[in-house]
Design a protein around this motif. Structure first.
Motif, PDB file in Angstrom:
ATOM      1  N   VAL A 192       0.849  -1.197   0.000  1.00 50.54           N
ATOM      2  CA  VAL A 192       0.000   0.000   0.000  1.00 50.54           C
ATOM      3  C   VAL A 192       0.886   1.249   0.000  1.00 50.54           C
ATOM      4  O   VAL A 192       1.807   1.366   0.816  1.00 50.54           O
ATOM      5  CB  VAL A 192      -0.930   0.027   1.249  1.00 50.54           C
ATOM      6  N   PHE A 193       0.588   2.178  -0.906  1.00 55.63           N
ATOM      7  CA  PHE A 193       1.331   3.433  -0.977  1.00 55.63           C
ATOM      8  C   PHE A 193       1.174   4.204   0.326  1.00 55.63           C
ATOM      9  O   PHE A 193       0.056   4.406   0.810  1.00 55.63           O
ATOM     10  CB  PHE A 193       0.790   4.266  -2.151  1.00 55.63           C
ATOM     11  N   VAL A 194       2.287   4.641   0.922  1.00 51.91           N
ATOM     12  CA  VAL A 194       2.232   5.454   2.141  1.00 51.91           C
ATOM     13  C   VAL A 194       2.564   6.903   1.809  1.00 51.91           C
ATOM     14  O   VAL A 194       1.841   7.827   2.191  1.00 51.91           O
ATOM     15  CB  VAL A 194       3.191   4.907   3.231  1.00 51.91           C
ATOM     16  N   MET A 195       3.663   7.131   1.102  1.00 50.10           N
ATOM     17  CA  MET A 195       4.019   8.511   0.728  1.00 50.10           C
ATOM     18  C   MET A 195       5.140   8.503  -0.304  1.00 50.10           C
ATOM     19  O   MET A 195       5.785   7.486  -0.530  1.00 50.10           O
ATOM     20  CB  MET A 195       4.474   9.321   1.941  1.00 50.10           C
ATOM     21  N   ASP A 196       5.350   9.695  -0.914  1.00 53.66           N
ATOM     22  CA  ASP A 196       6.539   9.878  -1.738  1.00 53.66           C
ATOM     23  C   ASP A 196       7.147  11.238  -1.405  1.00 53.66           C
ATOM     24  O   ASP A 196       6.663  11.941  -0.512  1.00 53.66           O
ATOM     25  CB  ASP A 196       6.216   9.712  -3.233  1.00 53.66           C
ATOM     26  N   ASP A 197       8.233  11.569  -2.098  1.00 56.54           N
ATOM     27  CA  ASP A 197       8.909  12.833  -1.782  1.00 56.54           C
ATOM     28  C   ASP A 197       8.677  13.891  -2.862  1.00 56.54           C
ATOM     29  O   ASP A 197       9.463  14.815  -2.997  1.00 56.54           O
ATOM     30  CB  ASP A 197      10.408  12.613  -1.533  1.00 56.54           C
ATOM     31  N   VAL A 198       7.556  13.749  -3.597  1.00 58.35           N
ATOM     32  CA  VAL A 198       7.266  14.711  -4.660  1.00 58.35           C
ATOM     33  C   VAL A 198       6.574  15.951  -4.096  1.00 58.35           C
ATOM     34  O   VAL A 198       6.917  17.082  -4.449  1.00 58.35           O
ATOM     35  CB  VAL A 198       6.383  14.050  -5.746  1.00 58.35           C
ATOM     36  N   GLU A 199       5.618  15.755  -3.203  1.00 58.30           N
ATOM     37  CA  GLU A 199       4.836  16.870  -2.621  1.00 58.30           C
ATOM     38  C   GLU A 199       4.904  16.727  -1.116  1.00 58.30           C
ATOM     39  O   GLU A 199       4.237  15.853  -0.546  1.00 58.30           O
ATOM     40  CB  GLU A 199       3.400  16.798  -3.146  1.00 58.30           C
TER      41      GLU A 199
ATOM     42  N   GLY B 136       5.705   8.692  13.502  1.00 55.68           N
ATOM     43  CA  GLY B 136       5.866   8.333  12.102  1.00 55.68           C
ATOM     44  C   GLY B 136       7.011   9.083  11.455  1.00 55.68           C
ATOM     45  O   GLY B 136       6.942  10.293  11.250  1.00 55.68           O
ATOM     46  N   LEU B 137       8.091   8.337  11.139  1.00 58.01           N
ATOM     47  CA  LEU B 137       9.243   8.980  10.479  1.00 58.01           C
ATOM     48  C   LEU B 137       8.979   9.186   8.995  1.00 58.01           C
ATOM     49  O   LEU B 137       9.296  10.250   8.451  1.00 58.01           O
ATOM     50  CB  LEU B 137      10.502   8.116  10.664  1.00 58.01           C
ATOM     51  N   GLY B 138       8.391   8.168   8.332  1.00 57.34           N
ATOM     52  CA  GLY B 138       8.188   8.259   6.884  1.00 57.34           C
ATOM     53  C   GLY B 138       9.499   8.552   6.186  1.00 57.34           C
ATOM     54  O   GLY B 138      10.541   7.949   6.480  1.00 57.34           O
ATOM     55  N   LEU B 139       9.481   9.509   5.282  1.00 60.66           N
ATOM     56  CA  LEU B 139      10.715   9.875   4.581  1.00 60.66           C
ATOM     57  C   LEU B 139      11.459  11.001   5.304  1.00 60.66           C
ATOM     58  O   LEU B 139      12.428  11.538   4.781  1.00 60.66           O
ATOM     59  CB  LEU B 139      10.399  10.248   3.132  1.00 60.66           C
ATOM     60  N   GLY B 140      10.978  11.401   6.478  1.00 65.02           N
ATOM     61  CA  GLY B 140      11.756  12.269   7.361  1.00 65.02           C
ATOM     62  C   GLY B 140      11.570  13.768   7.167  1.00 65.02           C
ATOM     63  O   GLY B 140      12.302  14.557   7.764  1.00 65.02           O
ATOM     64  N   PHE B 141      10.573  14.176   6.384  1.00 65.55           N
ATOM     65  CA  PHE B 141      10.433  15.613   6.106  1.00 65.55           C
ATOM     66  C   PHE B 141       9.999  16.398   7.341  1.00 65.55           C
ATOM     67  O   PHE B 141      10.496  17.496   7.586  1.00 65.55           O
ATOM     68  CB  PHE B 141       9.471  15.841   4.929  1.00 65.55           C
ATOM     69  N   THR B 142       9.076  15.836   8.130  1.00 70.17           N
ATOM     70  CA  THR B 142       8.631  16.534   9.347  1.00 70.17           C
ATOM     71  C   THR B 142       9.800  16.661  10.325  1.00 70.17           C
ATOM     72  O   THR B 142      10.056  17.740  10.881  1.00 70.17           O
ATOM     73  CB  THR B 142       7.459  15.757   9.996  1.00 70.17           C
ATOM     74  N   ALA B 143      10.531  15.570  10.521  1.00 65.69           N
ATOM     75  CA  ALA B 143      11.650  15.583  11.473  1.00 65.69           C
ATOM     76  C   ALA B 143      12.736  16.570  11.029  1.00 65.69           C
ATOM     77  O   ALA B 143      13.252  17.354  11.832  1.00 65.69           O
ATOM     78  CB  ALA B 143      12.231  14.175  11.604  1.00 65.69           C
ATOM     79  N   ARG B 144      13.083  16.541   9.731  1.00 61.16           N
ATOM     80  CA  ARG B 144      14.148  17.449   9.258  1.00 61.16           C
ATOM     81  C   ARG B 144      13.713  18.904   9.361  1.00 61.16           C
ATOM     82  O   ARG B 144      14.517  19.785   9.671  1.00 61.16           O
ATOM     83  CB  ARG B 144      14.568  17.094   7.829  1.00 61.16           C
ATOM     84  N   GLU B 145      12.422  19.182   9.113  1.00 60.91           N
ATOM     85  CA  GLU B 145      11.922  20.561   9.233  1.00 60.91           C
ATOM     86  C   GLU B 145      12.045  21.045  10.683  1.00 60.91           C
ATOM     87  O   GLU B 145      12.447  22.182  10.928  1.00 60.91           O
ATOM     88  CB  GLU B 145      10.458  20.624   8.776  1.00 60.91           C
ATOM     89  N   LEU B 146      11.727  20.175  11.635  1.00 60.23           N
ATOM     90  CA  LEU B 146      11.878  20.561  13.049  1.00 60.23           C
ATOM     91  C   LEU B 146      13.331  20.891  13.360  1.00 60.23           C
ATOM     92  O   LEU B 146      13.648  21.894  13.998  1.00 60.23           O
ATOM     93  CB  LEU B 146      11.409  19.423  13.963  1.00 60.23           C
ATOM     94  N   LEU B 147      14.239  19.998  12.888  1.00 60.45           N
ATOM     95  CA  LEU B 147      15.657  20.160  13.230  1.00 60.45           C
ATOM     96  C   LEU B 147      16.274  21.379  12.546  1.00 60.45           C
ATOM     97  O   LEU B 147      17.289  21.903  13.005  1.00 60.45           O
ATOM     98  CB  LEU B 147      16.423  18.883  12.875  1.00 60.45           C
TER      99      LEU B 147
END
Ligand code: SAM
Length: 203
Positions: A26-33, A56-67
């Protein structure tokens, strides 16, 4: 679908060079949007959050934005060790990554110790990849989160669509509830993803 140690986690590079995360096909996410994943982080920092827990780490965009911002600590709870092993995160002393269910990580967190809890573990309450995650959008767990927050804290929940049920659960435990539509471009289609936020826990 229940989740567990036998989940098949696939992080793959598509022909166009973009990255895609799938669990059990099942598709969870991508790094396009990724604007909504980054907004989830930036809006609580803009509201003053310094100690943040992310589900939820996913591809890490939320975590990197925080850092990338002025936070004191970031704890990320991610269910699948394969995701943690595959995703590049900065080597940052403010960051702790825990492999486990965010439900357990939040429950084990000290009362009144966080400024924000960010949940982006699934596609929202009405589009679950993992049936068991329904609990995370329910009134009881929203109450558990509220108890872990400081008096000015925020619980922010990413969702594919607005959810009256989630807003109502937030309203039971927080003084203020906001629902923010984030415009996203999905392969040429203009759509919105949502961030539902409860602020100022009521005890
Ligand atoms: C949509 S992705 C998160 C995207 C992330 N915000 C980003 O910026 O890339 C959802 C992640 O949550 C993880 N997950 C699903 N259920 C979980 C749970 N109960 N506890 C912790 N992580 C979970 C999935 O394995 C997946 O990595």
């Amino acid at each position: 679908m229940q989740h567990g140690p036998d989940d098949e986690v696939v992080l793959r590079v598509r022909d166009d060079g973009s990255h895609e995360l799938r669990v059990n096909g099942v598709f969870v996410m991508d790094d396009v949007e990724t604007s909504s994943e980054r907004f989830l982080a930036s809006h609580v920092v803009d509201l003053g959050a310094r100690d943040v827990l992310v589900g939820g780490l996913g591809l890490g965009f939320t975590a990197r934005e925080l850092l990338a911002r002025d936070v004191a600590s970031v704890v990320v709870a991610e269910l699948h060790h394969e995701v943690v092993e595959a995703v590049d995160l900065p080597d940052d002393p403010r960051l702790t990554v825990v492999v486990g269910d965010v439900l357990d990580v939040v429950t084990g967190t000290a009362t009144g110790s966080l400024d924000a809890i960010l949940l982006d573990v699934d596609n929202g309450p009405d589009f679950l990849v993992h049936d068991r995650n329904a609990t995370l959008y329910g009134a009881d767990f929203v109450g558990v989160c509220a108890a872990r927050l400081r008096p000015t804290g925020h619980l922010a929940i990413w969702s594919m669509a607005d959810s009256a049920a989630v807003r109502s659960n937030l309203a039971d435990h927080f003084a203020t509830v906001t629902a923010t539509a984030i415009p996203v471009n999905l392969q040429g289609r203009a759509e919105s993803y949502w961030v539902l936020t409860g602020s100022i826990p009521q005890r």
